[in-house]
Design a protein around this motif. Structure first.
Motif, short mmCIF file in Angstrom:
data_model
loop_
_atom_site.label_atom_id
_atom_site.label_comp_id
_atom_site.label_asym_id
_atom_site.label_seq_id
_atom_site.Cartn_x
_atom_site.Cartn_y
_atom_site.Cartn_z
N ALA A 1 46.60 33.38 33.07
CA ALA A 1 45.79 33.61 31.88
C ALA A 1 46.57 34.35 30.79
O ALA A 1 46.30 34.18 29.59
N GLY A 2 47.54 35.17 31.18
CA GLY A 2 48.36 35.85 30.18
C GLY A 2 49.18 34.89 29.36
O GLY A 2 49.38 35.10 28.15
N ALA B 1 40.25 46.93 35.96
CA ALA B 1 40.29 46.94 37.42
C ALA B 1 39.78 45.60 37.97
O ALA B 1 39.05 44.88 37.30
N PRO B 2 40.19 45.25 39.19
CA PRO B 2 39.86 43.92 39.73
C PRO B 2 38.35 43.67 39.80
O PRO B 2 37.58 44.53 40.22
N GLU B 3 37.96 42.47 39.40
CA GLU B 3 36.55 42.09 39.45
C GLU B 3 36.06 41.98 40.89
O GLU B 3 34.91 42.32 41.19
N PHE C 1 42.27 42.56 36.79
CA PHE C 1 43.61 42.43 37.35
C PHE C 1 43.74 41.23 38.28
O PHE C 1 44.83 40.68 38.45
N ASP C 2 42.62 40.79 38.86
CA ASP C 2 42.69 39.64 39.77
C ASP C 2 42.41 38.31 39.07
O ASP C 2 42.17 37.30 39.70
N LEU C 3 42.51 38.31 37.72
CA LEU C 3 42.30 37.07 36.96
C LEU C 3 43.58 36.26 36.81
O LEU C 3 43.54 35.09 36.41
#
Length: 537
Positions: free
Chosen positions: A8-9, A104-106, A164-166
């Motif tokens: 995604a970045g 933070a991670p979803e 962060f987990d995306l």
């Protein structure tokens, strides 16, 4: 649409590049490493700072200097909250600032991950959009839409954070093209305003930042010349006409308030900087880039739409008009009288240095395309009176939010965008305490600028009014004669302290010639009171 492979970045940075954004300002944090990865792969420059405040202010200044979206990437939690004052400034300034936040991670939200904090409710009141990106394959489209919103009138900041987990590998699409243009104002409304100006005996334009954002300097000159209207400026409006243009005025706002019968305020709110839209008995018209900016507290004729188009319409007005040459001559005579009156202040040899003498020396050395940055209270208020601006985008002040600490961030952006121009930061000694550590960033990235501190050892904007109102003051004193130049030296720059008027000019010459971040620390008279007449509240 352009297909982007990767996380995604990658989509995010590709989307920003569609708008011409080519620099990311940041402070390192693991939550935002994927943006660094994408910037590295896609050729975007990364400039890191010592505080997120500086990164966000630098991104806002990048937007001001380029009229493109400015980009700040801030890590989760305190990284984001450290940038909030700059985001708020961008909202007040109508600057297209894009802030990418870590998150933070979803998948573990609520379990107490490091820096787990829901930024969105905090950012929503101070942005055009604040949202969390939760679909990796749609990141490019979401970011492109957000940047379009930021860069479309009325402009302003947007915020997106990314769990962060995306950032798992994925594919997505990025729309092509950049921001929407503001729709043109109603031609009939433009004609009515043109007739109002043409029939007025003593009209004036007061031009602000939104006219600059719409790129309307050529149209402004055409309208002012065609209709014979004098122009006054604030914010990024300064420099839209060169200071030596026959229709540009700096020193005669008092005459404007006393004598004008029509004031057309163009691209700036009717706030404290323009007397809340009251100019004696004058009729007021308000030209805005969007209906949302029309003033509700003043009965003003309003024209809403692309300001360049509006000004071009005024310039093309073909009806009869009153001859305004006598009004222009009256203002020019007053302007020259004020200029003559200020000359002794700019050359004063008082043993206790007056701020005016500093500006007298600075004016002798500024080139026409020099960029002057203001960060402070009373000391930089003198800059507004005495610094003459000749080109658009050369005057960077805090804007109506009045947040100190913008100086180093603005300087970082100015030297990044304009490596060959003079960059001068005028700092009050109070303001220097907010951001001077980011001289380290200037040094590390080889960004030489000249910094001038007016060092009177007090919070002058507070001390003198408290003394006048209460007969006493509290919490207004700083450490006398602090060696801010030694701070800059310790961080790898250079500088010197000045204690007599005849040392100011030579010190500035050494600063401009140094090729490093250089601070001229001028000890000024603490009893000097800026002659403020505006009602700030």
């Amino acid at each position: 649409m352009t297909r982007i492979e990767g996380h995604a970045g990658q989509q995010t940075i590709a989307a920003l590049q569609q708008f011409g954004t080519d620099v990311m300002f940041t402070l390192n944090g693991a939550h935002i490493w994927p943006f660094y990865d994408a910037a590295r792969d896609r050729g975007m420059r990364v400039v890191d700072t010592r505080h997120e405040q500086a990164a966000a202010f630098a991104a806002e200044a990048y937007a001001k200097l380029t009229r493109k979206p400015g980009l700040a990437a801030l890590t989760a939690g305190p990284g984001v909250t450290n940038g909030i004052s700059a985001v708020t400034s961008a909202m007040f300034n109508g600057a297209p600032l894009v802030v990418l936040g870590g998150r933070a991670p979803e998948g573990r939200w609520g379990a107490g991950s490091l820096q787990e904090f829901d930024h969105v409710p905090v950012l929503q009141p101070i942005t055009k959009l604040a949202t969390t990106v939760k679909q990796a394959e749609l990141a490019g489209e979401i970011v492109h839409g957000a940047v379009t919103l930021a860069a479309s009138p009325h402009r302003g900041p947007v915020f997106l954070d990314f769990p962060f987990d995306l950032f798992a590998p994925t594919e997505g699409e990025v729309p092509d093209g950049g921001a929407d243009l503001s729709p043109a104002a109603d031609p009939a409304a433009i004609d009515r305003l043109a007739e109002l100006i043409a029939k007025a005996e003593r009209p004036a334009f007061l031009v602000g930042s939104d006219a600059y954002w719409d790129g309307a300097w050529n149209e402004l000159e055409a309208a002012a010349t065609a209709l014979g209207v004098p122009c006054f400026f604030n914010g990024l409006g300064r420099g839209m006409l060169p200071a030596d243009h026959p229709h540009a005025f700096l020193r005669t706002r008092g005459v404007l308030k006393q004598r004008a019968d029509l004031v057309v305020v163009i691209g700036t709110p009717l706030d404290f900087r323009v007397g809340f839209g009251t100019f004696g008995d004058a009729t007021v018209a308000h030209v805005v880039d969007d209906e949302s900016q029309a003033a509700g507290h003043v009965d003003a004729t309003t024209v809403a739409g692309d300001i360049a188009v509006t000004l071009a319409g005024l310039a093309n007005h073909t009806g009869d008009r009153v001859d305004h040459s006598g009004w222009l001559a009256e203002l020019r005579e007053a302007e020259e009288a004020a200029r003559a009156k200020e000359a002794p202040l700019l050359e004063a040899d008082d043993a206790a240095i007056k701020p005016t003498r500093i500006y007298g020396e600075l004016r002798k050395r500024l080139e026409r395309d020099a960029i002057v940055i203001c960060d402070g209270g009373d000391f930089v208020s003198y800059a507004g009176k005495y610094v003459e601006t000749y080109q658009p985008g050369c005057w960077l002040d805090t804007g109506p939010y009045g947040c100190l600490g913008n100086g180093m961030g603005y300087a970082i952006a100015a030297r990044t965008v304009h490596p060959d121009r003079q960059i001068v930061v005028m700092l009050g000694d109070g303001a220097a305490g907010f951001s001077l550590m980011d001289v380290d960033s200037l040094v590390r990235h080889d960004l030489p600028v000249v910094m001038v501190v007016g060092n009177n050892g007090i919070w002058g904007l507070e001390k003198h009014p408290m003394q006048m109102i209460y007969g006493w003051d509290m919490a207004c004193d700083l450490q006398p004669e602090t060696r801010y130049d030694e701070v800059v030296k310790a961080l790898g720059g250079a500088g010197e302290t000045v204690t007599s008027p005849d040392e100011i000019g030579p010190a500035m010459d050494r600063a401009f010639a140094s090729g490093v971040p250089y601070l001229v620390n001028v000890m000024t008279d603490p009893s000097d009171v800026y002659p403020r007449s505006s009602n700030l509240a």
